[in-house]
Design a protein around this motif. Structure first.
Motif, short mmCIF file in Angstrom:
data_model
loop_
_atom_site.label_atom_id
_atom_site.label_comp_id
_atom_site.label_asym_id
_atom_site.label_seq_id
_atom_site.Cartn_x
_atom_site.Cartn_y
_atom_site.Cartn_z
N LEU A 70 39.04 33.18 47.95
CA LEU A 70 39.83 32.69 46.83
C LEU A 70 41.30 32.69 47.23
O LEU A 70 41.82 33.68 47.72
CB LEU A 70 39.63 33.60 45.61
N ASP A 71 41.95 31.55 47.04
CA ASP A 71 43.37 31.45 47.35
C ASP A 71 44.14 32.48 46.53
O ASP A 71 43.90 32.63 45.32
CB ASP A 71 43.86 30.03 47.01
N ASN A 72 45.06 33.19 47.17
CA ASN A 72 45.83 34.23 46.49
C ASN A 72 46.58 33.71 45.27
O ASN A 72 46.86 34.47 44.34
CB ASN A 72 46.81 34.90 47.45
N ALA A 73 46.91 32.43 45.26
CA ALA A 73 47.63 31.86 44.12
C ALA A 73 46.83 31.97 42.83
O ALA A 73 47.40 31.98 41.73
CB ALA A 73 47.97 30.40 44.39
N TYR A 74 45.49 32.06 42.93
CA TYR A 74 44.63 32.11 41.75
C TYR A 74 44.04 33.49 41.50
O TYR A 74 43.32 33.70 40.55
CB TYR A 74 43.48 31.10 41.90
N ALA A 76 43.74 37.22 40.37
CA ALA A 76 44.35 38.19 39.45
C ALA A 76 44.11 39.61 39.93
O ALA A 76 45.03 40.41 40.00
CB ALA A 76 43.80 38.01 38.04
N ASP A 77 42.86 39.93 40.28
CA ASP A 77 42.54 41.31 40.65
C ASP A 77 41.33 41.40 41.60
O ASP A 77 40.63 42.39 41.60
CB ASP A 77 42.28 42.16 39.40
N TYR A 78 41.10 40.37 42.39
CA TYR A 78 39.98 40.28 43.34
C TYR A 78 38.63 40.11 42.65
O TYR A 78 37.61 40.04 43.30
CB TYR A 78 39.95 41.46 44.32
N THR A 79 38.61 40.04 41.34
CA THR A 79 37.39 39.75 40.59
C THR A 79 37.62 38.58 39.64
O THR A 79 36.73 37.76 39.44
CB THR A 79 36.94 40.99 39.78
N HIS A 80 38.80 38.50 39.08
CA HIS A 80 39.12 37.49 38.08
C HIS A 80 40.25 36.58 38.56
O HIS A 80 41.06 36.99 39.37
CB HIS A 80 39.55 38.16 36.76
N MET A 81 40.25 35.36 38.01
CA MET A 81 41.33 34.44 38.32
C MET A 81 42.44 34.58 37.29
O MET A 81 42.21 34.99 36.16
CB MET A 81 40.82 33.00 38.30
#
Length: 103
Positions: A70-74, A76-81
């Motif tokens: 998952l691109d870091n830009a999206y 939130a907490d490695y589980t949610h965007m």
């Protein structure tokens, strides 16, 4: 990560790829009006839309078993965007050609 989190994420990514590819195939078959798909319920064409923005969330990563994370830009907490994905969702809504008045 020694606690198995990385393994769990990798497994979820692998499942996600299989699921999304199958969903894309199924939705394209529903909207395909070719003779081999004539037996499908044609009423589904009006009600099933794939909001396909998942590939826009990807960041290439050779260490990942599926080749991306998952691109870091999206993230939130490695589980949610986080809400940064909303422009991708808006574009997908426009591309899907569904009647937005039904939403």
């Amino acid at each position: 990560e020694k606690n198995g989190k990385a393994l769990g994420r990798a497994q979820r990514r692998e499942r996600m790829v299989v699921w999304n590819d199958a969903l894309r195939d199924e939705c394209s078959m529903i909207s395909d009006s070719s003779p081999e798909n004539a037996s499908r319920d044609s009423s589904l064409e009006q009600r099933v839309f794939l909001l396909d923005y998942e590939k826009g969330l990807r960041h290439a990563d050779e260490k990942s078993p599926v080749g991306f994370v998952l691109d870091n830009a999206y993230n939130a907490d490695y589980t949610h965007m986080n809400s940064a994905f909303l422009p991708l969702l808006e574009d997908a809504l426009e591309r899907c050609d569904c009647d937005l008045n039904l939403i």
